[in-house]
Enzyme design. Structure first.
Site, PDB file in Angstrom:
ATOM      1  N   HIS A  15      14.952  -7.021   2.092  1.00 12.99           N
ATOM      2  CA  HIS A  15      16.082  -5.992   1.125  1.00 12.99           C
ATOM      3  C   HIS A  15      17.533  -7.151   1.681  1.00 12.99           C
ATOM      4  CE1 HIS A  15      13.773  -3.146   1.065  1.00 12.99           C
ATOM      5  NE2 HIS A  15      13.916  -2.516   2.215  1.00 12.99           N
TER       6      HIS A  15
ATOM      7  N   ALA B  32       2.655   8.115  -1.667  1.00 10.82           N
ATOM      8  CA  ALA B  32       2.176   8.575  -2.836  1.00 10.82           C
ATOM      9  C   ALA B  32       3.047   9.754  -2.764  1.00 10.82           C
ATOM     10  CB  ALA B  32       0.688   8.407  -2.730  1.00 10.82           C
ATOM     11  N   LYS B  33       2.818  10.830  -2.035  1.00 10.32           N
ATOM     12  CA  LYS B  33       3.798  11.627  -2.796  1.00 10.32           C
ATOM     13  C   LYS B  33       4.901  11.813  -2.813  1.00 10.32           C
ATOM     14  CE  LYS B  33       3.714  16.068   1.252  1.00 10.32           C
ATOM     15  NZ  LYS B  33       2.831  15.965   1.992  1.00 10.32           N
TER      16      LYS B  33
ATOM     17  N   HIS C 121      10.981  -2.198  -3.275  1.00  8.84           N
ATOM     18  CA  HIS C 121      11.950  -1.074  -3.403  1.00  8.84           C
ATOM     19  C   HIS C 121      13.244  -0.786  -3.644  1.00  8.84           C
ATOM     20  CE1 HIS C 121      13.221   0.801   0.221  1.00  8.84           C
ATOM     21  NE2 HIS C 121      13.664   1.301  -1.342  1.00  8.84           N
TER      22      HIS C 121
ATOM     23  N   GLY D  22      -1.267   9.487   0.414  1.00  7.91           N
ATOM     24  CA  GLY D  22      -0.671   9.821   1.734  1.00  7.91           C
ATOM     25  C   GLY D  22       1.479   9.834   1.333  1.00  7.91           C
TER      26      GLY D  22
ATOM     27  N   LYS E 120       5.958  -4.058   1.361  1.00  6.62           N
ATOM     28  CA  LYS E 120       5.708  -4.697   2.777  1.00  6.62           C
ATOM     29  C   LYS E 120       4.944  -3.562   3.976  1.00  6.62           C
ATOM     30  CE  LYS E 120       9.765  -2.268   3.559  1.00  6.62           C
ATOM     31  NZ  LYS E 120      11.536  -2.423   5.072  1.00  6.62           N
TER      32      LYS E 120
END
Ligand SMILES: *[C@@H]1O[C@H](CO)[C@@H](O)[C@H](O)[C@H]1NC(C)=O
Ligand SMILES: *[C@@H]1O[C@H](CO)[C@@H](O)[C@H](O)[C@H]1NC(C)=O
Ligand SMILES: *[C@@H]1O[C@H](CO)[C@@H](O)[C@H](O)[C@H]1NC(C)=O
Length: 795
Positions: free
Chosen positions: A274, A45-46, A211, A42, A181
């Site tokens: 965040h 991941a990429k 993140h 996905g 999330k």
């Protein structure tokens, strides 16, 4: 004593922990680690995950750990494998790695990766067996298994269940499952998800990623506060802090993500997670031992219990102008569909504690703003008044800025104004930036600040992946933390449901439209502005095609909103006027127009305003077509159909215009106009209606006063007159400008895109009642309010 403290400090540093396998109590055994990225081909991941795991792999050389990596996807192996390896080609070594070594590392890494279809329970069982066999075949000790779920949230529960039933490691090896999330969309959905996952995974096995917590400046907040405690302790409180701002500005729109975004909006997308995390890091008690995940998480949670509830008085929302069109396009909606999902929001939070009581903490974020930047700034009070030399550093704001990225700085940084103190460096990973750049930060020259920056910049995902391996739970969102955050935001989200966002044009053209005003308890937009687009400049840049007016239209008050909201406002204002008039003089005199614009208002009044004082209300007509009142086209008929027949109003309080006398329509000598005028004079004090509702036609007519009528001259002192319309039926009876301008309140309702061009013209023309009868409306002792919907206003 000192060396121990120093050791604790050194241990404390989040970023220093990379690659360190023993941490706190969670001493870990070296051994084999199986990494499974579910959704391994996905987007996420990429873009980030494989790179992060490659970095993990290279940084672990010599640690005693061995690895195997699995990219899981729904496609069969023969399709998924080439896709996966195409992605893996792009992983990169750190810049200081020699070329040959890099090639070797990549080659080794590729040999450790394989694609696996993960679709059915059998696929997970096969994976579990495969991992087991690999371990046995090689005679390896297992350290643990890491599942990274890079899939839509609705799939979490099912995958967690498969992992639990088929892929749990045996013996003392750990299981860690990473989740992205969204973790729900409100408190109850987050609770449901937590319960579902709780059936398959233990809390300590779940790693909820935000993140932002992997951004170097964010993970440096607590260490910075700790090493600079001697400077900060005296000033980190309500006596010294003016306010805290946490800002995430983006320049992009959400095109392509609308199906997701329209369900979430900016508050769920970035504020609940965040920005809230950053707020807690800035305000929580600095832990005694920074490396203690437990203490960090405990202190963080404590802040939530002191947060005051946030309501609509502490929040504003906005939406960039093109958003609705994008929603219609991407969700295939009709053109009358509009979305109220906010793409901009600002919220003020207060912490109820002796330390922070009364300190406003403002969180704000939006799409399509003027620049891309993310920072948190703690602004201190400055009690220096400079009589001379206002450029001196002592006269400037005192502030600490945690600059997360973008903006005017090309690197993340922590900045402290030189009128505060010279901060200590956190550890070997940070450096002082001394070269004075030719740039400004939040409006002040770089040289006004002491600046610290990371020596090497790192990707948040790579950082966090390292923390997963070392079990650093404090860099992730605990279940309690997540629910506490939803506990803060859910009530606000619910109360904002009926609110309409302020529309903003986007980019530089937003001007001051989104500026905020803070009072002790409330946050609002600083101006009542709305935006008007002018057709001549449509072809130009966005900033040229917008002109901002300050809640005024042609010098009179203006209320503007989306259609439905506008009607709600007008109905509310009408009821307020009615109640005021009744309480003052026992009666409310209301003059209504025909036409299609007010129908929605009539229906709203009939259905929702059950406490409207109809019994004391007199309904008059602004104008009438010369036809039988039984005809569907007559104005009275339409008022009757949509309003009067649904409400309890005494029949003698209803005053249709006498257009038919002696079985003839509007004959001058029958004196119908004069009759109505007398009726008004008799019933209405000073012939001054409490409220006159008007519309405006495309030719600028209002009531039945048409262009070219020379109304002023012809009607003289009359309050009611017979007039001529350019369209059939030509004959009309109408209140004159004289009657209208006696009113205490005139509401001018203009809705629909068709009226846009007209409004644009009206926004510039001078008062010329002969050409534009509407421009003759000026209540002498009353007030005119324009009710304009966004379609009419913005086109
Ligand atoms: C995992 O699955 C087993 C059955 O295979 C079950 O007994 C257990 O409660 C599940 N959940 C956890 C958190 O282990
Ligand atoms: C959008 O609507 C059109 C017409 O109603 C229809 O033909 C088309 O399939 C729809 N597309 C999507 C993506 O729903
Ligand atoms: C009628 O209007 C006048 C002037 O506006 C005002 O002073 C007076 O109180 C009104 N009378 C009633 C009964 O409302």
């Amino acid at each position: 004593m000192w060396p121990v403290l120093k050791l604790l400090l050194l241990q404390a540093i989040c970023s220093a922990q990379r690659g360190v396998l023993t941490e706190g109590k969670q001493t870990q055994q070296a051994g084999h680690v199986s990494v499974v990225i579910v959704g391994g081909t996905g987007d996420l991941a990429k873009k980030y995950l494989w790179q992060g795991f490659f970095q993990l792999y290279t940084s672990q050389a010599g640690s005693g750990h061995t690895f195997s990596f699995y990219g899981g996807g729904l496609s069969p192996d023969d399709q998924g494998t080439p896709v996966l390896f195409d992605i893996l080609k792009h992983v990169a070594c750190s810049p200081d790695t020699p070329v040959e070594r890099c090639a070797l590392l990549k080659d080794q890494f590729l040999h450790l990766v394989q694609y696996r279809q993960l679709k059915t329970p059998e696929d997970y069982r096969a994976l579990g067996r495969h991992i087991q066999e690999t371990l046995q075949g090689e005679g390896m000790v297992e350290a643990g298994r890491l599942f990274y779920l890079s899939v839509p949230a609705f799939a979490y529960a099912d995958i967690a269940d498969q992992v639990n039933s088929s892929c749990r490691p045996a013996g003392g090896a750990w299981l860690r499952v990473v989740l992205e999330k969204p973790f729900g969309h409100d408190l109850s959905s987050a609770q449901t998800l937590a319960t579902q996952l709780g059936g398959s995974l233990k809390d300590e096995e779940m790693y909820r990623i935000d993140h932002y917590l992997g951004k170097q400046v964010v993970s440096n907040i607590l260490p910075f506060r700790k090493v600079n405690q001697k400077f900060l302790d005296p000033i980190w409180n309500r006596q010294h802090i003016e306010r805290v701002e946490i800002v995430l500005k983006e320049t992009l729109d959400v095109k392509g993500r609308i199906p997701f975004y329209d369900q979430y909006g900016v508050i769920r997308d970035v504020m609940q997670n965040h920005l809230t995390e950053i707020m807690t890091l800035l305000t929580m008690k600095v832990p005694q031992i920074l490396s203690s995940s437990e203490e960090v998480l405990r202190n963080k949670l404590q802040i939530f219990s002191h947060l005051q509830p946030v309501g609509t008085k502490q929040a504003v929302i906005g939406q960039y102008q093109a958003y609705t069109a994008e929603v219609r396009e991407e969700l295939n909606k009709t053109t009358d569909q509009f979305s109220v999902t906010p793409t901009f929001a600002a919220v003020m939070v207060h912490i109820d504690s002796a330390q922070y009581d009364g300190v406003p903490i403002v969180l704000s974020s939006g799409k399509m703003l003027d620049e891309r930047v993310a920072y948190a700034r703690v602004l201190f009070k400055n009690d220096v008044f400079c009589v001379q030399n206002p450029d001196h550093i002592h006269c400037k704001p005192k502030q600490i800025i945690f600059h997360f990225g973008h903006g005017s700085l090309e690197h993340p940084a922590v900045l402290v104004t030189k009128n505060l103190f010279k901060p200590e460096l956190v550890d070997g990973e940070w450096r002082e930036v001394t070269e004075h750049k030719d740039t400004t930060v939040l409006g002040f020259p770089f040289s006004d600040y002491y600046v610290q920056a990371p020596k090497v910049q790192r990707e948040p995902y790579a950082e966090l992946i390292g923390h997963i391996l070392s079990g650093r739970k404090d860099c992730f969102i605990s279940a309690e933390n997540l629910l506490a955050s939803w506990g803060l935001w859910t009530p606000l989200l619910h109360s904002l449901r009926g609110s309409y966002p302020r529309i903003y044009p986007g980019g530089e053209a937003n001007g001051n439209l989104l500026d905020l005003r803070l009072s002790a308890t409330e946050l609002s937009y600083a101006s009542d502005s709305v935006v008007i687009i002018s057709p001549e400049t449509m072809g130009g840049t966005a900033s040229e095609s917008f002109q901002v007016t300050q809640g005024k239209f042609r010098g009179d008050d203006m209320v503007s909103a989306w259609g439905e909201e506008l009607i709600v406002r007008l109905a509310t204002d009408l009821q307020a006027a009615a109640e005021a008039a009744v309480s003052e003089g026992g009666a409310f005199h209301l003059a209504l127009s025909g036409g299609s614009s007010p129908l929605a208002l009539f229906e709203r009044l009939a259905q929702h305003h059950l406490s409207f004082p109809w019994r004391e209300t007199h309904v008059w007509m602004v104008d009438e077509r010369c036809m039988s009142l039984r005809e569907p086209e007559s104005n009275f008929h339409s008022v009757h159909e949509h309003l009067l027949q649904h409400i309890r109003i005494p029949y003698y309080n209803i005053h249709p215009m006498p257009v038919m006398l002696r079985q003839r329509l509007c004959v001058e000598e029958d004196g119908g106009a004069l009759l109505y005028e007398k009726e008004i004079a008799h019933a209405v004090n000073g012939s001054a209606f409490h409220f006159v509702l008007l519309g405006v036609g495309l030719d600028g007519h209002t009531a039945s006063l048409f262009p070219g009528e020379k109304a002023h001259e012809r009607h003289g002192d009359s309050l009611v007159a017979l007039t001529e319309s350019p369209v059939k039926p030509h004959q009309r009876m109408s209140l004159t400008l004289k009657a209208i301008n006696k009113a205490q309140r005139v509401g001018l309702l203009v809705i629909g895109k068709l009226k846009h061009e007209l409004l644009t013209q009206l926004s510039r023309v001078k008062n010329k009642p002969n050409k534009w009868p509407i421009t003759g409306v000026h209540p002498a002792n009353g007030k005119l309010v324009w009710y304009l919907d966004y379609d009419a206003l913005l086109g």
